[in-house]
Design a protein around this motif. Sequence first.
Motif, short mmCIF file in Angstrom:
data_model
loop_
_atom_site.label_atom_id
_atom_site.label_comp_id
_atom_site.label_asym_id
_atom_site.label_seq_id
_atom_site.Cartn_x
_atom_site.Cartn_y
_atom_site.Cartn_z
N GLN A 101 0.85 -1.43 0.05
CA GLN A 101 0.03 -0.09 -0.10
C GLN A 101 1.04 1.10 0.00
O GLN A 101 1.77 1.43 0.70
CB GLN A 101 -0.68 0.07 1.33
N ALA A 102 0.60 2.16 -1.02
CA ALA A 102 1.43 3.29 -0.77
C ALA A 102 0.90 4.27 0.13
O ALA A 102 -0.25 4.77 0.38
CB ALA A 102 1.11 3.95 -2.14
N VAL A 103 1.96 4.90 0.64
CA VAL A 103 1.45 5.94 1.65
C VAL A 103 2.40 7.38 1.14
O VAL A 103 3.47 7.23 0.94
CB VAL A 103 2.01 5.66 3.15
N VAL A 104 1.63 8.37 1.25
CA VAL A 104 2.37 9.50 0.41
C VAL A 104 2.73 10.59 1.29
O VAL A 104 1.99 10.88 2.40
CB VAL A 104 1.22 10.22 -0.43
N GLY A 105 4.07 11.12 1.11
CA GLY A 105 4.39 12.25 1.93
C GLY A 105 4.71 13.31 1.15
O GLY A 105 5.21 13.29 -0.02
N VAL A 106 4.59 14.57 1.45
CA VAL A 106 4.84 15.73 0.64
C VAL A 106 5.97 16.77 1.20
O VAL A 106 5.59 17.09 2.30
CB VAL A 106 3.36 16.69 0.33
N THR A 107 6.90 17.29 0.29
CA THR A 107 7.68 18.07 0.70
C THR A 107 7.79 19.56 0.54
O THR A 107 8.43 20.31 1.01
CB THR A 107 9.33 17.50 0.13
N ASP A 108 6.78 20.01 -0.36
CA ASP A 108 6.63 21.29 -0.72
C ASP A 108 8.05 21.79 -1.48
O ASP A 108 8.66 23.02 -1.29
CB ASP A 108 6.45 22.29 0.38
N TYR A 109 8.73 21.13 -1.92
CA TYR A 109 10.25 21.22 -2.76
C TYR A 109 11.13 21.43 -1.74
O TYR A 109 12.18 22.35 -2.16
CB TYR A 109 9.86 22.27 -3.77
N LEU A 110 11.03 21.48 -0.37
CA LEU A 110 11.96 21.89 0.56
C LEU A 110 12.70 20.82 0.97
O LEU A 110 12.22 19.87 1.74
CB LEU A 110 11.31 22.82 1.74
N PRO A 111 14.41 20.84 0.92
CA PRO A 111 14.95 19.63 1.23
C PRO A 111 14.90 19.30 2.73
O PRO A 111 14.80 18.05 2.97
CB PRO A 111 16.51 20.35 0.89
N GLU A 112 14.90 20.46 3.45
CA GLU A 112 14.87 19.87 4.95
C GLU A 112 13.55 19.35 5.36
O GLU A 112 13.33 18.36 6.08
CB GLU A 112 14.92 21.07 5.78
N LYS A 113 12.33 19.51 4.47
CA LYS A 113 11.09 19.07 4.91
C LYS A 113 11.09 17.57 4.28
O LYS A 113 10.50 16.62 4.89
CB LYS A 113 9.99 19.69 4.43
N GLU A 114 11.93 17.43 3.25
CA GLU A 114 11.95 16.28 2.56
C GLU A 114 12.64 15.21 3.53
O GLU A 114 12.30 13.87 3.91
CB GLU A 114 12.57 16.07 1.30
N GLU A 115 13.63 15.71 4.24
CA GLU A 115 14.41 15.00 5.16
C GLU A 115 13.81 14.48 6.37
O GLU A 115 13.65 13.29 6.86
CB GLU A 115 15.62 15.69 5.41
N ARG A 116 12.78 15.32 6.75
CA ARG A 116 11.86 15.00 7.84
C ARG A 116 10.84 13.94 7.58
O ARG A 116 10.71 12.94 8.26
CB ARG A 116 11.01 16.23 8.50
#
Length: 346
Positions: A101-116
């Motif tokens: 099952q896919a679970v989606v996370g969104v980063t808003d193009y921000l590297p630090e948010k992608e890391e979190r």
Amino acid sequence: MAFVTDRPQRPLTLRDVSEASGVSEMTVSRVLRNRGDVSEATRKKVLEAATTLGYVPNQIAGSLASKRVNLVAVIIPSLGNMVFPEVLTGINQILDDTPLQAVVGVTDYLPEKEERVLYEMLSWRPSGVIIAGLEHTDAARAMMMNAGIPVVEIMDTDGRCVDSMVGISHRRAGAEMARAILKQGYQHIGFMGTKMPLDHRARKRFEGFTEHLAKAGIEIEDREFYSGGSALAKGREMTKAMLDRSPDLDFLYYSNDMIGAGGLLYLLDQGIDVPGQIGLAGFNGVELLQGLPRQLATMDACRLEIGRAAAEIIRDHGQEGAPTEPQKITLTPKLSLGDTLRRRRV
């Protein structure tokens, strides 16, 4: 085509962090769970070691702690961008008949948010990761390198991946659009797009576009970059501003179809001959815009195919007959001249 990396074959453990930091596994556990009395110096030492290694604590309790869950972490920069819902559709088409099952996370193009987001998702020990782009922080790359699961970076193949990658060459896509524009005789070109530091794929298209123009002795005569979401209103606004200051332009290249469609509507409202006086092109091949008064020239980014291919890599991992090495899959986008890129008459 196989793409060899030096990724370890097992996920990191508390023992790895213990050995790297020089403290006991119990102390490492206390620090990472933020429990117990631990000195600030020791806490700092443990956290630095965990970050450097890319260690992510396992939040699955009890007997499940040594197992994977049937989740696939899908990390994308935006849900507002029309590009990514089609990618998700492709992923779900492949996973639909599996326990995954896919679970989606969104980063808003921000590297630090992608890391979190990556940190939180890996802590649940998913069966795989699908993540947009090839550019990540050092900590994010370390986490993916040491997760011990298949990782597929999608949308882009212009760079080095952590494990597998599926996408298109954006530099080649930009060059292909430049080639088509020059073939139709346009020479005075303006560009409008998102701010490049955050959108690496748009940056690479722009680089490929300008490099090919330069080979023909042509430079972009005006350019404008914006931040925020792509919208018809933004395309109208930017097009008006550009033509007010550069009225001699005969072609406008937009980094995506949404602002390109706004530009087209503005020009038609002004009674400007498209594509005779001014030609236009966008990028992404968004089907929603097929109802425009004129079909915008664009390039399909293979979104559905990318999602399907990425999910197939995760689904087939470890199965008999599946590739044992990481995969690098480069798809070829399709150029559509539409009604806004003038065709030379023979």
